[in-house]
Structure formats: structure tokens, C-alpha cells
Scaffold this motif. Structure first.
Motif, PDB file in Angstrom:
ATOM      1  N   VAL A  72       0.877  -1.182   0.000  1.00 30.44           N
ATOM      2  CA  VAL A  72       0.000   0.000   0.000  1.00 30.44           C
ATOM      3  C   VAL A  72       0.905   1.219   0.000  1.00 30.44           C
ATOM      4  O   VAL A  72       1.506   1.567   1.014  1.00 30.44           O
ATOM      5  CB  VAL A  72      -0.938   0.002   1.223  1.00 30.44           C
ATOM      6  N   LYS A  73       1.008   1.875  -1.144  1.00 31.98           N
ATOM      7  CA  LYS A  73       2.046   2.874  -1.360  1.00 31.98           C
ATOM      8  C   LYS A  73       1.586   4.321  -1.172  1.00 31.98           C
ATOM      9  O   LYS A  73       2.409   5.235  -1.268  1.00 31.98           O
ATOM     10  CB  LYS A  73       2.618   2.703  -2.779  1.00 31.98           C
ATOM     11  N   GLY A  74       0.295   4.523  -0.894  1.00 29.23           N
ATOM     12  CA  GLY A  74      -0.176   5.885  -0.697  1.00 29.23           C
ATOM     13  C   GLY A  74      -1.423   5.920   0.153  1.00 29.23           C
ATOM     14  O   GLY A  74      -2.206   4.963   0.164  1.00 29.23           O
ATOM     15  N   VAL A  75      -1.611   7.041   0.884  1.00 27.08           N
ATOM     16  CA  VAL A  75      -2.751   7.161   1.785  1.00 27.08           C
ATOM     17  C   VAL A  75      -3.272   8.595   1.789  1.00 27.08           C
ATOM     18  O   VAL A  75      -2.493   9.545   1.778  1.00 27.08           O
ATOM     19  CB  VAL A  75      -2.370   6.719   3.223  1.00 27.08           C
ATOM     20  N   GLY A  76      -4.596   8.730   1.785  1.00 26.47           N
ATOM     21  CA  GLY A  76      -5.244  10.025   1.926  1.00 26.47           C
ATOM     22  C   GLY A  76      -6.155  10.012   3.135  1.00 26.47           C
ATOM     23  O   GLY A  76      -6.956   9.085   3.293  1.00 26.47           O
ATOM     24  N   VAL A  77      -6.042  11.004   4.004  1.00 22.32           N
ATOM     25  CA  VAL A  77      -6.820  11.041   5.241  1.00 22.32           C
ATOM     26  C   VAL A  77      -7.513  12.386   5.371  1.00 22.32           C
ATOM     27  O   VAL A  77      -6.854  13.431   5.390  1.00 22.32           O
ATOM     28  CB  VAL A  77      -5.929  10.807   6.481  1.00 22.32           C
ATOM     29  N   ILE A  78      -8.828  12.355   5.456  1.00 25.90           N
ATOM     30  CA  ILE A  78      -9.616  13.550   5.728  1.00 25.90           C
ATOM     31  C   ILE A  78     -10.093  13.482   7.176  1.00 25.90           C
ATOM     32  O   ILE A  78     -10.807  12.556   7.555  1.00 25.90           O
ATOM     33  CB  ILE A  78     -10.823  13.654   4.780  1.00 25.90           C
ATOM     34  N   HIS A 209      -2.163  13.642  -6.026  1.00 28.19           N
ATOM     35  CA  HIS A 209      -0.944  13.535  -5.221  1.00 28.19           C
ATOM     36  C   HIS A 209      -0.495  12.084  -5.091  1.00 28.19           C
ATOM     37  O   HIS A 209       0.703  11.793  -5.148  1.00 28.19           O
ATOM     38  CB  HIS A 209      -1.169  14.122  -3.830  1.00 28.19           C
ATOM     39  N   LEU A 210      -1.452  11.177  -4.953  1.00 25.01           N
ATOM     40  CA  LEU A 210      -1.104   9.766  -4.745  1.00 25.01           C
ATOM     41  C   LEU A 210      -0.619   9.086  -6.022  1.00 25.01           C
ATOM     42  O   LEU A 210       0.202   8.175  -5.975  1.00 25.01           O
ATOM     43  CB  LEU A 210      -2.307   8.999  -4.184  1.00 25.01           C
ATOM     44  N   PHE A 211      -1.171   9.519  -7.166  1.00 24.10           N
ATOM     45  CA  PHE A 211      -0.796   8.945  -8.457  1.00 24.10           C
ATOM     46  C   PHE A 211      -0.128  10.012  -9.323  1.00 24.10           C
ATOM     47  O   PHE A 211      -0.469  11.188  -9.233  1.00 24.10           O
ATOM     48  CB  PHE A 211      -2.032   8.425  -9.205  1.00 24.10           C
ATOM     49  N   GLU A 212       0.767   9.589 -10.179  1.00 24.53           N
ATOM     50  CA  GLU A 212       1.428  10.517 -11.086  1.00 24.53           C
ATOM     51  C   GLU A 212       0.677  10.628 -12.410  1.00 24.53           C
ATOM     52  O   GLU A 212       0.122   9.647 -12.908  1.00 24.53           O
ATOM     53  CB  GLU A 212       2.870  10.069 -11.347  1.00 24.53           C
ATOM     54  N   GLU A 213       0.645  11.848 -12.950  1.00 20.67           N
ATOM     55  CA  GLU A 213       0.159  12.113 -14.304  1.00 20.67           C
ATOM     56  C   GLU A 213      -1.253  11.579 -14.547  1.00 20.67           C
ATOM     57  O   GLU A 213      -1.497  10.819 -15.486  1.00 20.67           O
ATOM     58  CB  GLU A 213       1.133  11.529 -15.330  1.00 20.67           C
ATOM     59  N   LEU A 214      -2.188  11.978 -13.709  1.00 22.70           N
ATOM     60  CA  LEU A 214      -3.576  11.604 -13.933  1.00 22.70           C
ATOM     61  C   LEU A 214      -4.218  12.502 -14.984  1.00 22.70           C
ATOM     62  O   LEU A 214      -3.902  13.680 -15.093  1.00 22.70           O
ATOM     63  CB  LEU A 214      -4.378  11.714 -12.630  1.00 22.70           C
ATOM     64  N   SER A 215      -5.145  11.922 -15.729  1.00 21.66           N
ATOM     65  CA  SER A 215      -5.925  12.683 -16.697  1.00 21.66           C
ATOM     66  C   SER A 215      -7.124  13.314 -15.993  1.00 21.66           C
ATOM     67  O   SER A 215      -7.771  12.680 -15.155  1.00 21.66           O
ATOM     68  CB  SER A 215      -6.423  11.778 -17.834  1.00 21.66           C
ATOM     69  N   THR A 216      -7.423  14.566 -16.344  1.00 17.42           N
ATOM     70  CA  THR A 216      -8.599  15.229 -15.788  1.00 17.42           C
ATOM     71  C   THR A 216      -9.847  14.534 -16.320  1.00 17.42           C
ATOM     72  O   THR A 216      -9.974  14.303 -17.522  1.00 17.42           O
ATOM     73  CB  THR A 216      -8.629  16.709 -16.178  1.00 17.42           C
ATOM     74  N   PRO A 217     -10.788  14.179 -15.445  1.00 22.36           N
ATOM     75  CA  PRO A 217     -11.954  13.411 -15.904  1.00 22.36           C
ATOM     76  C   PRO A 217     -12.887  14.227 -16.788  1.00 22.36           C
ATOM     77  O   PRO A 217     -12.980  15.447 -16.665  1.00 22.36           O
ATOM     78  CB  PRO A 217     -12.651  13.019 -14.595  1.00 22.36           C
ATOM     79  N   ASP A 218     -13.577  13.515 -17.675  1.00 19.07           N
ATOM     80  CA  ASP A 218     -14.614  14.151 -18.479  1.00 19.07           C
ATOM     81  C   ASP A 218     -15.943  14.051 -17.733  1.00 19.07           C
ATOM     82  O   ASP A 218     -15.985  13.645 -16.573  1.00 19.07           O
ATOM     83  CB  ASP A 218     -14.704  13.528 -19.880  1.00 19.07           C
ATOM     84  N   ALA A 289     -11.350   7.998 -11.168  1.00 14.94           N
ATOM     85  CA  ALA A 289     -10.990   6.604 -11.421  1.00 14.94           C
ATOM     86  C   ALA A 289     -11.358   6.190 -12.841  1.00 14.94           C
ATOM     87  O   ALA A 289     -10.620   5.446 -13.498  1.00 14.94           O
ATOM     88  CB  ALA A 289     -11.683   5.700 -10.410  1.00 14.94           C
ATOM     89  N   ASP A 290     -12.492   6.683 -13.310  1.00 15.78           N
ATOM     90  CA  ASP A 290     -13.036   6.255 -14.595  1.00 15.78           C
ATOM     91  C   ASP A 290     -12.093   6.538 -15.749  1.00 15.78           C
ATOM     92  O   ASP A 290     -11.975   5.727 -16.676  1.00 15.78           O
ATOM     93  CB  ASP A 290     -14.378   6.957 -14.834  1.00 15.78           C
ATOM     94  N   ASP A 291     -11.419   7.673 -15.706  1.00  9.36           N
ATOM     95  CA  ASP A 291     -10.546   8.067 -16.813  1.00  9.36           C
ATOM     96  C   ASP A 291      -9.076   7.770 -16.552  1.00  9.36           C
ATOM     97  O   ASP A 291      -8.211   8.226 -17.305  1.00  9.36           O
ATOM     98  CB  ASP A 291     -10.732   9.560 -17.116  1.00  9.36           C
ATOM     99  N   ASN A 292      -8.800   7.039 -15.475  1.00  4.36           N
ATOM    100  CA  ASN A 292      -7.410   6.752 -15.137  1.00  4.36           C
ATOM    101  C   ASN A 292      -7.166   5.294 -14.749  1.00  4.36           C
ATOM    102  O   ASN A 292      -6.185   4.980 -14.070  1.00  4.36           O
ATOM    103  CB  ASN A 292      -6.966   7.671 -13.998  1.00  4.36           C
ATOM    104  N   ASN A 293      -8.057   4.410 -15.199  1.00  2.00           N
ATOM    105  CA  ASN A 293      -7.878   2.967 -14.978  1.00  2.00           C
ATOM    106  C   ASN A 293      -7.643   2.636 -13.501  1.00  2.00           C
ATOM    107  O   ASN A 293      -6.691   1.932 -13.136  1.00  2.00           O
ATOM    108  CB  ASN A 293      -6.712   2.439 -15.817  1.00  2.00           C
ATOM    109  N   ILE A 294      -8.541   3.138 -12.654  1.00  3.41           N
ATOM    110  CA  ILE A 294      -8.457   2.863 -11.221  1.00  3.41           C
ATOM    111  C   ILE A 294      -9.764   2.227 -10.761  1.00  3.41           C
ATOM    112  O   ILE A 294     -10.849   2.772 -10.979  1.00  3.41           O
ATOM    113  CB  ILE A 294      -8.211   4.147 -10.407  1.00  3.41           C
ATOM    114  N   VAL A 295      -9.672   1.062 -10.154  1.00  2.00           N
ATOM    115  CA  VAL A 295     -10.826   0.409  -9.538  1.00  2.00           C
ATOM    116  C   VAL A 295     -10.908   0.893  -8.089  1.00  2.00           C
ATOM    117  O   VAL A 295      -9.910   0.897  -7.369  1.00  2.00           O
ATOM    118  CB  VAL A 295     -10.677  -1.122  -9.587  1.00  2.00           C
ATOM    119  N   VAL A 296     -12.106   1.314  -7.662  1.00  2.00           N
ATOM    120  CA  VAL A 296     -12.286   1.839  -6.306  1.00  2.00           C
ATOM    121  C   VAL A 296     -13.146   0.874  -5.493  1.00  2.00           C
ATOM    122  O   VAL A 296     -14.306   0.628  -5.834  1.00  2.00           O
ATOM    123  CB  VAL A 296     -12.936   3.228  -6.305  1.00  2.00           C
ATOM    124  N   LEU A 297     -12.573   0.342  -4.428  1.00  2.00           N
ATOM    125  CA  LEU A 297     -13.300  -0.541  -3.521  1.00  2.00           C
ATOM    126  C   LEU A 297     -13.864   0.267  -2.362  1.00  2.00           C
ATOM    127  O   LEU A 297     -13.141   1.053  -1.725  1.00  2.00           O
ATOM    128  CB  LEU A 297     -12.361  -1.628  -2.989  1.00  2.00           C
TER     129      LEU A 297
END
Length: 358
Positions: A72-78, A209-218, A289-297
Motif C-alpha cells: 500500500v504505497k499511498g494514503v489520503g486522510v480527511i 498527489h497519490l498517483f502521477e500524471e492523472l488525466s482530468t476526468p470528463d 478513477a473512470d478516466d485513469n484505470n483505477i478500480v475503487v473498492l
């Protein structure tokens, strides 16, 4: 100091959840009826997973990440606090880890506990934390988890992680909720479903911040939200989880493309039976996630009015489900790991407790 009698401890448990994160009464809803049950075959990168969470989910995200920082290489905490803040005790959680800090939090003692768990093999090597990506957020109008608590989490991560890898956003006038650009309730109020219309894309800021070079979603979503059987996937470790969890799968991932994986932990009173599909569809995570090949559990905790007592459906960050709640042996951490790995169509070299790989 003498420990309180059992009936007083029960009252304290209820009191904690009434003042802690996302602790308002909310109407009961059914989970999203449009969620589809059959998850497509997925090819996931399970060696570079990221996690995030709000409030109790933020505490859980930190616990899960430290337990498995080897993959687990990255974490976001609100609106979360330092690792092991509650020390497995409800009175400590109530006194120091949510809306007030009585006395001084001994950060050194909390860090020693992490080192002890590392030495016992109950969390991954803390050296993994050096290169981890960390994104923290605390709204200036948040009175449910006060700034001092979140500041201590920031100080703790600075001891483990290279400072350039840490972003701490703490200057936004927002209440105790998940900030979005235009979804949810008044940004200045902590109200169900605890997703705020704040003109701020927390999901995008965090994931960028957690991922590099993400595409802005449509504006269009290609993927679908699917339900998953948490009890079947995680067995006895899922006793304190709901029967059903959820996963968002972009069309590209459903079609077999290799995809990354992100786990998002809801806050108290934010599980699906309380807020319907709000948390699984309105935070903005799915759009990115939709435009950056990320599955969200989206794993789901559940409320319980019996022991283990959890009337607000929080994740376990003070020990209601297990004395090992903050490490690899904790039932909820084991359950969520099994749930994630059950989504992958390919065998993994990473050990899953209770599996044939063990």
C-alpha cells in the motif's frame, strides 16, 4: 486510575460515537438498487495500492496502510488523527482523539507502539513509509475532529515519510465532511450524508498527489458500481462488516486492461444503509478513477447495538472488534485485504491471511 465499571464503559462508548466523526442521526436507506452484483474479471496491480478515508475511515486508512506498507504505497486522510491514538481504550479515544485533547498526546509512545508491531511482524517494515505518498486534509470549520488531532497525524507522518511526499491541506473553511465541487450538503455543516458542496475537489487533489500524471476526468462515466459479498469474500473476519460492499469498475478495467486499485473507507454514519449510494457515487472518486484505470473498492462497516457495540457504523479505530484492530491481525484489516484480493482474476504473490497462499 481505576477503569470504569462495565455499564459506565458502555455509556462512554455511546458518548464517544455521539461526539466523534460523523456522529449525527441519519435516516435509514437501502443500498443503491442500481449496483450490479457480478464483478467482471479484473487484472489489478496489487503491489501499488492506495487507500483513503474520512474520519473513522481516515483512522482506518492509516491503520491499513501501515499494516501493509510493503504494497500500500499511498494514503489520503480527511479529518483523522495519529496512528494508535486511542490505544485500544474507549476512554482515551473520547478524551484525546476526536473533538478535544485532554492533557498531552504522547506521540513518542504511539510511535513506539508502531515500532513494537513492526518488530513483532504485525505491520510491515516502517522503512517502507519513507517513499509513501501521503495526503492529509482538515477543514478549518471542523469541530468533530479538531485541528490539534489532525496536526499530530501530520507530525507523525513526518517522522516516517520524506516531507516532499506529504501534502497537508488545512486552510479550507469547511466542516467535518468529504469536500466536493458541487455535490452534497452545505459545506459549513456536518450533516448526512457528510459530503459537502464546497467548490473544492478533494478527490481530485488527493488522487493527483497519490498517483502521477492523472488525466482530468470528463463528464461521462463509462463504468459501473457493483456490489460484492463481503461475508463470502472474507469469512469470519467480516463479522463486523455489512453483508454487502461495493466496487466501482471503469469500462476499461472491465474489458481486461490492467488497472490500479484504491480503497475508500467511509466515516461513521456513512455506510450504505445510512446514506444509500451517496458515499459510493458522490465524492468524485469514481470520476477520476473512470478516466485513469483505477478500480475503487468501498468496503462497508455496519452498525451494531450489541457487543461489539458500534451504533454509528464506524470503522474500528479504538478496539471494539479486536485488540489487534490497528495491525495485520485485526479482523477488519484482514477482511478488507481479502475483499480486495478477491476482486483480482490473477493469483498474487502477496500473502492473504486465511487463504491458500498463507
Amino acid at each position: 486510575m481505576m477503569k470504569p465499571k462495565p455499564f459506565l464503559r458502555r455509556a462512554m462508548w455511546l458518548s464517544l460515537l455521539s461526539v466523534s466523526a460523523l456522529s449525527f442521526s441519519s435516516p435509514s436507506f437501502s443500498a443503491d438498487a442500481s449496483a450490479q452484483g457480478d464483478v467482471p474479471s479484473l487484472t489489478l496491480d496489487l503491489e501499488n495500492v492506495t487507500v483513503s478515508g474520512l474520519s473513522s475511515g481516515g483512522y482506518m486508512a492509516t491503520q491499513f496502510q501501515l499494516a501493509h506498507s510493503d504494497w500500500v504505497k499511498g494514503v489520503g486522510v480527511i479529518a483523522g488523527g495519529p496512528y494508535f491514538c486511542a490505544k485500544g481504550d474507549i476512554t482515551t479515544a473520547l478524551a484525546q482523539c476526536v473533538n478535544r485533547v485532554e492533557g498531552e498526546i504522547d506521540l513518542e509512545a504511539l510511535n513506539k507502539k508502531a515500532a513494537q508491531y513492526e518488530a513483532e511482524g504485525k505491520i510491515a517494515s516502517l522503512s517502507n513509509m519513507k517513499d509513501a505518498k501521503v495526503w492529509l486534509f482538515h477543514g478549518t470549520q471542523d469541530t468533530r475532529v479538531i485541528a490539534q488531532v489532525s496536526d499530530l497525524l501530520f507530525e507523525q507522518y513526518k517522522l516516517w515519510t520524506d516531507t516532499p511526499n506529504i501534502t497537508y491541506v488545512n486552510d479550507k473553511p469547511m466542516a467535518h465532511l468529504f469536500p466536493t465541487e458541487n455535490n452534497g450538503v452545505n459545506c459549513m455543516k456536518s450533516e448526512s450524508p457528510f459530503i459537502g458542496n464546497c467548490d473544492y475537489d478533494a478527490a481530485g487533489a488527493m488522487l493527483s498527489h497519490l498517483f502521477e500524471e492523472l488525466s482530468t476526468p470528463d463528464e461521462e462515466l463509462s463504468g459501473k458500481l457493483h456490489s460484492v459479498d463481503q461475508q463470502n469474500a472474507a469469512g469470519s473476519d467480516a463479522k463486523t462488516l455489512a453483508s454487502e460492499g461495493f466496487v466501482y469498475v471503469p469500462a476499461s478495467c472491465a474489458q481486461g486492461e490492467p488497472c490500479r486499485a484504491h480503497i475508500s473507507f467511509h466515516g461513521c454514519n456513512q455506510y450504505a444503509d445510512a446514506v444509500g449510494d451517496a458515499y459510493t457515487t458522490e465524492t468524485g472518486l469514481n470520476e477520476w478513477a473512470d478516466d485513469n484505470n483505477i478500480v475503487v473498492l468501498y468496503p462497508q462497516a455496519k452498525k451494531s447495538l450489541f457487543m461489539p457495540l458500534n451504533p454509528q457504523g464506524c470503522w474500528d479505530w479504538w478496539g471494539y472488534a479486536s485488540s489487534d484492530y490497528a495491525n495485520r491481525d485485526g479482523a477488519q484489516i484482514r477482511a478488507v485485504k481479502k475483499l480486495l484480493f478477491s476482486l483480482n482474476s490473477e493469483p498474487s504473490s502477496i500473502n492473504v491471511p486465511g487463504s491458500i497462499n498463507e
